[in-house]
Design a protein around this motif. Structure first.
Motif, PDB file in Angstrom:
ATOM      1  N   GLN A 195     -53.900 -48.125   5.952  1.00 56.53           N
ATOM      2  CA  GLN A 195     -53.039 -47.249   5.144  1.00 56.53           C
ATOM      3  C   GLN A 195     -51.565 -47.564   5.391  1.00 56.53           C
ATOM      4  O   GLN A 195     -50.741 -47.510   4.480  1.00 56.53           O
ATOM      5  N   LYS A 196     -51.230 -47.907   6.638  1.00 50.90           N
ATOM      6  CA  LYS A 196     -49.827 -48.212   6.954  1.00 50.90           C
ATOM      7  C   LYS A 196     -49.382 -49.483   6.211  1.00 50.90           C
ATOM      8  O   LYS A 196     -48.246 -49.589   5.758  1.00 50.90           O
ATOM      9  N   ARG A 197     -50.292 -50.434   6.096  1.00 51.82           N
ATOM     10  CA  ARG A 197     -49.938 -51.661   5.352  1.00 51.82           C
ATOM     11  C   ARG A 197     -49.726 -51.344   3.869  1.00 51.82           C
ATOM     12  O   ARG A 197     -48.855 -51.904   3.216  1.00 51.82           O
ATOM     13  N   TYR A 198     -50.541 -50.425   3.356  1.00 55.02           N
ATOM     14  CA  TYR A 198     -50.365 -49.986   1.958  1.00 55.02           C
ATOM     15  C   TYR A 198     -48.971 -49.368   1.795  1.00 55.02           C
ATOM     16  O   TYR A 198     -48.227 -49.718   0.879  1.00 55.02           O
ATOM     17  N   SER A 199     -48.620 -48.457   2.705  1.00 57.64           N
ATOM     18  CA  SER A 199     -47.310 -47.793   2.640  1.00 57.64           C
ATOM     19  C   SER A 199     -46.166 -48.815   2.668  1.00 57.64           C
ATOM     20  O   SER A 199     -45.201 -48.707   1.903  1.00 57.64           O
ATOM     21  N   HIS A 200     -46.300 -49.793   3.546  1.00 61.87           N
ATOM     22  CA  HIS A 200     -45.266 -50.830   3.684  1.00 61.87           C
ATOM     23  C   HIS A 200     -45.088 -51.588   2.367  1.00 61.87           C
ATOM     24  O   HIS A 200     -43.967 -51.824   1.902  1.00 61.87           O
ATOM     25  N   SER A 201     -46.212 -51.942   1.745  1.00 62.37           N
ATOM     26  CA  SER A 201     -46.127 -52.705   0.487  1.00 62.37           C
ATOM     27  C   SER A 201     -45.502 -51.850  -0.612  1.00 62.37           C
ATOM     28  O   SER A 201     -44.751 -52.359  -1.457  1.00 62.37           O
ATOM     29  N   LYS A 202     -45.771 -50.544  -0.585  1.00 57.84           N
ATOM     30  CA  LYS A 202     -45.213 -49.673  -1.625  1.00 57.84           C
ATOM     31  C   LYS A 202     -43.731 -49.381  -1.372  1.00 57.84           C
ATOM     32  O   LYS A 202     -42.975 -49.101  -2.286  1.00 57.84           O
ATOM     33  N   GLN A 203     -43.325 -49.427  -0.093  1.00 60.43           N
ATOM     34  CA  GLN A 203     -41.884 -49.333   0.214  1.00 60.43           C
ATOM     35  C   GLN A 203     -41.160 -50.533  -0.423  1.00 60.43           C
ATOM     36  O   GLN A 203     -40.099 -50.397  -1.051  1.00 60.43           O
ATOM     37  N   ALA A 204     -41.761 -51.702  -0.267  1.00 63.20           N
ATOM     38  CA  ALA A 204     -41.140 -52.914  -0.828  1.00 63.20           C
ATOM     39  C   ALA A 204     -41.042 -52.816  -2.349  1.00 63.20           C
ATOM     40  O   ALA A 204     -40.057 -53.265  -2.948  1.00 63.20           O
ATOM     41  N   ALA A 205     -42.056 -52.199  -2.972  1.00 62.30           N
ATOM     42  CA  ALA A 205     -42.027 -52.057  -4.440  1.00 62.30           C
ATOM     43  C   ALA A 205     -40.852 -51.171  -4.881  1.00 62.30           C
ATOM     44  O   ALA A 205     -40.226 -51.420  -5.920  1.00 62.30           O
ATOM     45  N   ILE A 206     -40.545 -50.151  -4.079  1.00 65.07           N
ATOM     46  CA  ILE A 206     -39.424 -49.247  -4.408  1.00 65.07           C
ATOM     47  C   ILE A 206     -38.089 -49.977  -4.231  1.00 65.07           C
ATOM     48  O   ILE A 206     -37.211 -49.954  -5.098  1.00 65.07           O
ATOM     49  N   ARG A 207     -37.950 -50.656  -3.104  1.00 60.65           N
ATOM     50  CA  ARG A 207     -36.697 -51.382  -2.824  1.00 60.65           C
ATOM     51  C   ARG A 207     -36.472 -52.482  -3.864  1.00 60.65           C
ATOM     52  O   ARG A 207     -35.343 -52.726  -4.318  1.00 60.65           O
ATOM     53  N   SER A 208     -37.574 -53.137  -4.225  1.00 60.53           N
ATOM     54  CA  SER A 208     -37.481 -54.273  -5.132  1.00 60.53           C
ATOM     55  C   SER A 208     -37.018 -53.856  -6.537  1.00 60.53           C
ATOM     56  O   SER A 208     -36.232 -54.552  -7.184  1.00 60.53           O
ATOM     57  N   ALA A 209     -37.498 -52.682  -6.999  1.00 59.15           N
ATOM     58  CA  ALA A 209     -37.054 -52.198  -8.315  1.00 59.15           C
ATOM     59  C   ALA A 209     -35.552 -51.926  -8.286  1.00 59.15           C
ATOM     60  O   ALA A 209     -34.819 -52.253  -9.225  1.00 59.15           O
ATOM     61  N   LYS A 210     -35.099 -51.352  -7.180  1.00 55.10           N
ATOM     62  CA  LYS A 210     -33.662 -51.042  -7.073  1.00 55.10           C
ATOM     63  C   LYS A 210     -32.828 -52.322  -7.069  1.00 55.10           C
ATOM     64  O   LYS A 210     -31.805 -52.416  -7.760  1.00 55.10           O
ATOM     65  N   GLU A 211     -33.283 -53.307  -6.322  1.00 57.88           N
ATOM     66  CA  GLU A 211     -32.518 -54.549  -6.225  1.00 57.88           C
ATOM     67  C   GLU A 211     -32.502 -55.290  -7.578  1.00 57.88           C
ATOM     68  O   GLU A 211     -31.474 -55.827  -7.984  1.00 57.88           O
ATOM     69  N   LEU A 212     -33.646 -55.289  -8.239  1.00 54.95           N
ATOM     70  CA  LEU A 212     -33.708 -55.920  -9.567  1.00 54.95           C
ATOM     71  C   LEU A 212     -32.721 -55.233 -10.510  1.00 54.95           C
ATOM     72  O   LEU A 212     -31.985 -55.889 -11.256  1.00 54.95           O
ATOM     73  N   ASN A 213     -32.712 -53.908 -10.447  1.00 51.26           N
ATOM     74  CA  ASN A 213     -31.806 -53.160 -11.308  1.00 51.26           C
ATOM     75  C   ASN A 213     -30.341 -53.482 -10.984  1.00 51.26           C
ATOM     76  O   ASN A 213     -29.518 -53.687 -11.877  1.00 51.26           O
ATOM     77  N   ASP A 214     -30.044 -53.548  -9.685  1.00 49.79           N
ATOM     78  CA  ASP A 214     -28.664 -53.850  -9.289  1.00 49.79           C
ATOM     79  C   ASP A 214     -28.238 -55.227  -9.792  1.00 49.79           C
ATOM     80  O   ASP A 214     -27.093 -55.434 -10.193  1.00 49.79           O
ATOM     81  N   ARG A 215     -29.173 -56.165  -9.756  1.00 52.10           N
ATOM     82  CA  ARG A 215     -28.810 -57.539 -10.137  1.00 52.10           C
ATOM     83  C   ARG A 215     -28.739 -57.747 -11.649  1.00 52.10           C
ATOM     84  O   ARG A 215     -27.942 -58.566 -12.116  1.00 52.10           O
ATOM     85  N   TYR A 216     -29.603 -57.062 -12.413  1.00 57.52           N
ATOM     86  CA  TYR A 216     -29.743 -57.426 -13.829  1.00 57.52           C
ATOM     87  C   TYR A 216     -29.425 -56.329 -14.834  1.00 57.52           C
ATOM     88  O   TYR A 216     -29.461 -56.600 -16.036  1.00 57.52           O
ATOM     89  N   SER A 217     -29.125 -55.113 -14.383  1.00 57.04           N
ATOM     90  CA  SER A 217     -28.879 -54.058 -15.372  1.00 57.04           C
ATOM     91  C   SER A 217     -27.657 -54.365 -16.232  1.00 57.04           C
ATOM     92  O   SER A 217     -27.616 -54.003 -17.417  1.00 57.04           O
TER      93      SER A 217
END
Ligand SMILES: NC(=O)c1ccc[n+]([C@@H]2O[C@H](COP(=O)([O-])OP(=O)(O)OC[C@H]3O[C@@H](n4cnc5c(N)ncnc54)[C@H](OP(=O)(O)O)[C@@H]3O)[C@@H](O)[C@H]2O)c1
Length: 312
Positions: A195-217
């Motif tokens: 479950q902790k590995r699942y949480s870690h991967s979903k943290q990355a999904a949240i950070r990644s959306a933000k970074e994509l938005n910062d770079r390309y919005s």
């Protein structure tokens, strides 16, 4: 960014989806659960929807089911082969898609696995890390030219969107930072390690959306991450451990949200005119910008590092 939430849109349902004629969409994992409902609702609003999945048979069955449920409707639904456990497959998917379509308006990263037994993919990554985060990153990366083209052709700043389906589990059990030295979390042991590995991967999904938005919005591609709610689906069947069975039973007892309702938050971010006002954010159902992820969204250096790590 404002701290207020999008409360007035909290009642967003399929009825609020605007007409999507001319839109080209990819929904990963659209053959079951939340993804099936997401794909169906977007197609019902006249989008062309490519369901990206590792099983053509399961997609054909899902498409048949959607057509039977909506007699008389012309649903433009297609199969796109994708195995997120294989980085070469991700690259091939993006290449194949670019031969078929000249642009991509909406990319929904819905496919995921939860608390699966520890297993390395042939690329050398722990399965949940790759399926839930790394492969979706790569797919977005390869498809960026098509997303940028959709934005440019429309002349609108809110047209091209990427939605990462994450989970509130990201905050529940996992580390508070990305574990740079051990992204596979080999050193994490114990009853809840899957479950902790699942949480870690979903943290990355949240950070990644933000970074994509910062770079390309600024070029018209905005990005969002969402928690869909708690929904009984195939997701809970992935492992036969004691904890896995307890989790399956709890969801079966507690889940009050249908897969259709579970698609609303994604559909809100993908199509509503309100969502871009809170672009880059993490949303609770439905359309509520959540404060839970605020620390991660503001950790610009960490988010940029995640992008650079993934790109490399
Ligand atoms: N259900 C919940 O309570 C809940 C809560 C929070 C977040 N979520 C998230 O919501 C998303 C959808 O989950 P769901 O509940 O609808 O579960 P689901 O019915 O099991 O759907 C998961 C989808 O992901 C696909 N998938 C898994 N591994 C894949 C791979 N290697 N390559 C391509 N596709 C793959 C599955 O395809 P196959 O049919 O081929 O396996 C399936 O279509 C997931 O990201 C999940 O983490 C769900």
């Amino acid at each position: 960014m404002s701290n207020r939430s999008c409360d007035k849109t909290a009642s967003f349902t399929e009825k609020d989806i605007p007409d999507l004629t001319g839109y080209v969409v990819i929904v990963t994992g659209g053959n079951s659960g939340i993804g099936l409902q997401t794909a169906q609702q977007l197609a019902l609003r006249n989008a062309r929807v490519c369901i990206a999945s590792r099983s053509e048979q399961r997609v054909r069955q899902a498409i048949d089911q959607m057509r039977k449920s909506n007699p008389g409707q012309r649903l433009d639904l297609r199969f796109l082969e994708l195995d997120l456990q294989d980085l070469a497959s991700v690259k091939a998917t993006a290449k194949a898609f670019a031969l078929l379509e000249e642009k991509l308006d909406i990319l929904v990263h819905n496919a995921g696995v939860m608390a699966t037994p520890y297993q390395l993919t042939k690329d050398g990554y722990e399965r949940q890390w790759q399926v839930n985060y790394l492969s979706p990153f790569l797919m977005t990366y390869y498809l960026l030219p098509l997303l940028l083209r959709a934005a440019a052709q429309s002349g609108r700043q809110d047209r091209a969107r990427v939605v990462n389906v994450s989970s509130d589990m990201a905050f529940a059990l996992g580390p508070k930072k990305i574990l740079w030295d051990d992204v596979n979390m080999t050193k994490t042991k114990g009853m809840l390690e899957l479950q902790k590995r699942y949480s870690h991967s979903k943290q990355a999904a949240i950070r990644s959306a933000k970074e994509l938005n910062d770079r390309y919005s600024s070029q018209g591609v905005t990005a969002y991450s969402v928690h869909p709610g708690i929904i009984k689906s195939n997701l809970q069947q992935a492992n036969g451990t004691f904890i896995g069975k307890v989790s399956q039973l709890s969801v079966a007892l507690l889940a009050k949200t249908t897969p259709l309702e579970g698609s609303y938050n994604t559909l809100f971010c993908a199509t509503s005119s309100e969502a871009p006002k809170f672009q880059g954010s993490y949303f609770e159902p439905v359309g509520k910008r959540s404060p839970k992820a605020e620390t991660w969204l503001n950790e610009k250096d960490d988010n940029a590092r995640l992008w650079n790590y993934s790109e490399a």
